[in-house]
Design a protein around this motif. Sequence first.
Motif, short mmCIF file in Angstrom:
data_model
loop_
_atom_site.label_atom_id
_atom_site.label_comp_id
_atom_site.label_asym_id
_atom_site.label_seq_id
_atom_site.Cartn_x
_atom_site.Cartn_y
_atom_site.Cartn_z
N ALA A 18 0.82 -1.22 0.00
CA ALA A 18 0.00 0.00 0.00
C ALA A 18 0.86 1.26 0.00
CB ALA A 18 -0.93 0.00 1.21
N TYR A 19 2.10 1.17 0.43
CA TYR A 19 2.98 2.34 0.50
C TYR A 19 3.76 2.58 -0.79
CZ TYR A 19 1.98 2.42 5.45
OH TYR A 19 1.33 2.50 6.64
N SER A 20 3.64 1.68 -1.76
CA SER A 20 4.48 1.79 -2.96
C SER A 20 3.82 2.57 -4.09
CB SER A 20 4.90 0.41 -3.45
OG SER A 20 3.77 -0.29 -3.93
N TRP A 21 2.83 3.39 -3.78
CA TRP A 21 2.25 4.18 -4.86
C TRP A 21 3.26 5.22 -5.32
CZ3 TRP A 21 -0.25 9.15 -3.48
CH2 TRP A 21 -0.24 9.40 -2.12
N LYS A 22 3.09 5.67 -6.54
CA LYS A 22 4.10 6.45 -7.24
C LYS A 22 4.56 7.68 -6.46
CE LYS A 22 5.01 8.46 -11.76
NZ LYS A 22 4.45 8.75 -13.08
#
Length: 193
Positions: A18-22
Amino acid sequence: EKSRTAGMEIDTVIGDAAYSWKENLVYAKSEQFQLISKLNPVITNGSGQRKIEFDYNKDAGMFVCPAGHMATHKRRTGRKTLNQSLTFHFDIEKCKVCPMREGCYKEGAKSKTYSVTIQSDTHQEQAAFQETAEFKALASKRYKIEAKNSELKNPHGFKTAKSAGLFGMEIQGATTIFAVNLKRILKLLSEKE
């Protein structure tokens, strides 16, 4: 930002997909810390819901369906700030009479498209990074964080807000964390004796 303001030096942040958004990946790079967060599988593997795979003709720059029909044109879709897709459009008249249409063409559809996600440079860098031994070693420590979160939520009641508002949650969080840390200190002291 709050941790840095409090004087902590941060070189690595570990989180789930969930934290790996652009925006987070760009922020981590600009602030010069590592974000140990696997990309969502939709970004790395596509949607995974395709029943039939199409082949890519690199000379034409188009996809070809299993029956051998090449896309007629393509266009970018999606918002520029998020992940965009290339959508390839096929001749619907050919699809209507194609012997391989079952599972590919829905009867009565007005168009036939095939889309692929365009990975940004940011996502390509993260995908390469998550295959390294360094990433895998750091990611393997995440279970410790989840175990502590579970301890805060379940036996100590942090799962449910006891009061309304952000300030109330901050107070509840501070007291819950204080109680858990105090229990840990007492346990470590008793082990020394």
